[in-house]
Design a protein around this motif. Sequence first.
Motif, PDB file in Angstrom:
ATOM      1  N   UNK A 143      34.654  46.030  29.223  1.00 13.99           N
ATOM      2  CA  UNK A 143      34.983  47.354  29.775  1.00 13.99           C
ATOM      3  C   UNK A 143      34.415  47.565  31.174  1.00 13.99           C
ATOM      4  N   UNK A 144      33.336  46.848  31.515  1.00 15.39           N
ATOM      5  CA  UNK A 144      32.712  47.033  32.823  1.00 15.39           C
ATOM      6  C   UNK A 144      33.078  45.905  33.797  1.00 15.39           C
ATOM      7  N   UNK A 145      34.136  45.168  33.486  1.00  9.97           N
ATOM      8  CA  UNK A 145      34.529  44.065  34.364  1.00  9.97           C
ATOM      9  C   UNK A 145      34.905  44.612  35.737  1.00  9.97           C
ATOM     10  N   UNK A 146      34.533  43.898  36.763  1.00 11.71           N
ATOM     11  CA  UNK A 146      34.707  44.332  38.147  1.00 11.71           C
ATOM     12  C   UNK A 146      36.188  44.530  38.498  1.00 11.71           C
ATOM     13  N   UNK A 147      36.492  45.692  39.063  1.00 11.29           N
ATOM     14  CA  UNK A 147      37.879  45.943  39.497  1.00 11.29           C
ATOM     15  C   UNK A 147      38.214  45.063  40.699  1.00 11.29           C
ATOM     16  N   UNK A 148      37.207  44.758  41.521  1.00 12.11           N
ATOM     17  CA  UNK A 148      37.445  43.847  42.646  1.00 12.11           C
ATOM     18  C   UNK A 148      37.877  42.476  42.131  1.00 12.11           C
ATOM     19  N   UNK A 149      37.172  41.969  41.098  1.00 13.60           N
ATOM     20  CA  UNK A 149      37.502  40.655  40.537  1.00 13.60           C
ATOM     21  C   UNK A 149      38.907  40.677  39.927  1.00 13.60           C
ATOM     22  N   UNK A 150      39.261  41.780  39.245  1.00 13.26           N
ATOM     23  CA  UNK A 150      40.614  41.887  38.668  1.00 13.26           C
ATOM     24  C   UNK A 150      41.670  41.850  39.772  1.00 13.26           C
ATOM     25  N   UNK A 151      41.432  42.602  40.838  1.00 17.03           N
ATOM     26  CA  UNK A 151      42.388  42.642  41.945  1.00 17.03           C
ATOM     27  C   UNK A 151      42.482  41.273  42.624  1.00 17.03           C
ATOM     28  N   UNK A 152      41.329  40.629  42.791  1.00 12.76           N
ATOM     29  CA  UNK A 152      41.317  39.308  43.424  1.00 12.76           C
ATOM     30  C   UNK A 152      42.063  38.291  42.565  1.00 12.76           C
TER      31      UNK A 152
END
Length: 137
Positions: free
Chosen positions: A59-68
């Motif tokens: 649930x706290x996974x980085x949104x930056x990492x998801x976008x990347x």
Amino acid sequence: MKSRSESLIRLKKFQVDEKRRQLAQIEMMVADFERMAHELDQQIEIEHQKTGISDVAHFAYSTFAKAAMGRRDNLLASAGDMKGKLEAAQDALAEAVEELKKVELLDQRETGREAAADAKAEQAEYDEMGRIRHIRK
């Protein structure tokens, strides 16, 4: 006749050069896409190390990492598409080179025929001069 074949050879050489330029451009694009995807992989790994979370479902996974990851996947898909275009460009280049070789061979044959015809005409003149000399003696 010669100028027409020379023009055709120049045209075919231009087409081969153009196909080579297109091929090089596509190769460069594929390399750029793959390089950018690799850079995004590195950024994702750095983000994983910073946050300590590498599970995408967390649930706290980085949104930056998801976008990347999304950008990386898009780049890899684009690189895959370009590889298909790369194969088509390689085939087109091979075909253009083959056409150029055919035109050059035809030109060589024509030049050879012209040279043989010239030699035959010259020999006929010499034969005629020899026949006239022989008759005069």
